[in-house]
Design a protein around this motif. Structure first.
Motif, mmCIF file in Angstrom:
data_model
loop_
_atom_site.group_PDB
_atom_site.id
_atom_site.type_symbol
_atom_site.label_atom_id
_atom_site.label_comp_id
_atom_site.label_asym_id
_atom_site.label_seq_id
_atom_site.Cartn_x
_atom_site.Cartn_y
_atom_site.Cartn_z
ATOM 1 N N GLN A 64 36.412 33.139 44.786
ATOM 2 C CA GLN A 64 35.758 34.261 44.128
ATOM 3 C C GLN A 64 36.258 35.600 44.678
ATOM 4 O O GLN A 64 36.523 36.522 43.917
ATOM 5 N N ILE A 112 39.810 36.157 43.403
ATOM 6 C CA ILE A 112 39.805 36.495 41.977
ATOM 7 C C ILE A 112 39.362 37.935 41.768
ATOM 8 O O ILE A 112 39.983 38.678 40.989
ATOM 9 N N ILE A 113 38.318 38.344 42.447
ATOM 10 C CA ILE A 113 37.825 39.716 42.317
ATOM 11 C C ILE A 113 38.898 40.710 42.751
ATOM 12 O O ILE A 113 39.155 41.704 42.061
ATOM 13 N N TRP A 117 41.628 40.843 40.044
ATOM 14 C CA TRP A 117 41.192 41.588 38.856
ATOM 15 C C TRP A 117 41.182 43.089 39.135
ATOM 16 O O TRP A 117 41.569 43.888 38.277
ATOM 17 N N ALA A 177 34.098 40.155 34.012
ATOM 18 C CA ALA A 177 34.524 38.960 34.747
ATOM 19 C C ALA A 177 34.327 39.146 36.255
ATOM 20 O O ALA A 177 33.925 38.211 36.949
ATOM 21 N N THR A 211 31.885 36.784 38.273
ATOM 22 C CA THR A 211 32.465 36.005 39.373
ATOM 23 C C THR A 211 31.678 36.201 40.660
ATOM 24 O O THR A 211 31.571 35.291 41.479
ATOM 25 N N ASP A 215 28.826 30.546 39.960
ATOM 26 C CA ASP A 215 29.769 29.561 40.461
ATOM 27 C C ASP A 215 29.784 28.362 39.511
ATOM 28 O O ASP A 215 30.261 27.302 39.872
ATOM 29 N N TYR A 241 31.441 28.538 33.544
ATOM 30 C CA TYR A 241 32.028 29.872 33.716
ATOM 31 C C TYR A 241 33.449 29.780 34.254
ATOM 32 O O TYR A 241 34.333 30.512 33.807
ATOM 33 N N ARG A 242 33.684 28.889 35.202
ATOM 34 C CA ARG A 242 35.023 28.744 35.775
ATOM 35 C C ARG A 242 36.054 28.401 34.700
ATOM 36 O O ARG A 242 37.159 28.939 34.703
ATOM 37 N N HIS A 262 36.498 31.456 32.486
ATOM 38 C CA HIS A 262 37.239 32.478 33.220
ATOM 39 C C HIS A 262 38.723 32.143 33.275
ATOM 40 O O HIS A 262 39.571 33.015 33.085
ATOM 41 N N ALA A 321 42.522 31.148 39.620
ATOM 42 C CA ALA A 321 41.442 30.757 38.711
ATOM 43 C C ALA A 321 41.500 29.262 38.409
ATOM 44 O O ALA A 321 40.457 28.600 38.309
ATOM 45 N N TRP A 345 40.142 27.451 41.447
ATOM 46 C CA TRP A 345 38.693 27.585 41.480
ATOM 47 C C TRP A 345 38.038 26.678 40.430
ATOM 48 O O TRP A 345 37.022 26.041 40.688
#
Length: 150
Positions: free
Chosen positions: A6, A9-10, A13, A66, A70, A74, A78-79, A82, A128, A131
């Motif tokens: 997470q 990914i954040i 992004w 997103a 995120t 969890d 959503y994963r 995403h 992603a 994850w």
């Protein structure tokens, strides 16, 4: 180091969004030096380009949403969603880069930035995907649930 998908990914992004902002800024910089900029569509009013403006807003807002999602979820559903979103963005970035290569005057610093953004997007796809395939944090092993913390 344990993989915290997470956070990765954040961060990716955010780098992507900063790159999009800089891509736009690079496109407008000639105006600050008295030069013209490339027009993709002639317009006489904002109504003429309102569809483009809404599409651009959506393109920017979806990664923002997103990032927020995120942080707070969890879930497996959503994963998967995403990961699909990251793939769509990579495809769109690649197409955008190809279309810019077909312009009468190729702006190579923009192409370099878009290539970097495309590579960041591929890394985002990879993380992603990892994850999406990783076990959910809700399924912790029994020994981790009972372990005492100092």
């Amino acid at each position: 180091m344990a993989a915290n998908y997470q956070i990765k990914i954040i961060a990716l992004w955010i780098v992507f969004l900063l790159g999009i902002l800089f891509h736009t800024q690079l496109g407008l910089m000639p105006l600050f030096h008295g030069l013209s900029v490339t027009e993709s569509q002639k317009a006489t009013s904002m109504n003429d380009i309102s569809t483009i403006m809404w599409l651009m807003l959506g393109f920017f807002v979806l990664p923002m949403l997103a990032i927020i999602a995120t942080v707070f979820t969890d879930s497996k559903r959503y994963r998967v969603w995403h990961f699909g979103l990251t793939v769509i963005y990579s495809i769109l970035n690649f197409v955008h880069m190809l279309l810019d290569l077909l312009l009468p005057q190729v702006v190579w610093y923009q192409i370099a930035l878009m290539l970097l953004l495309f590579l960041v997007g591929l890394l985002l796809n990879f993380v992603a995907y990892q994850w999406m395939k990783a076990p959910s944090s809700h399924h912790k092993s029994p020994d981790r649930l009972t372990a005492s913390h100092p």
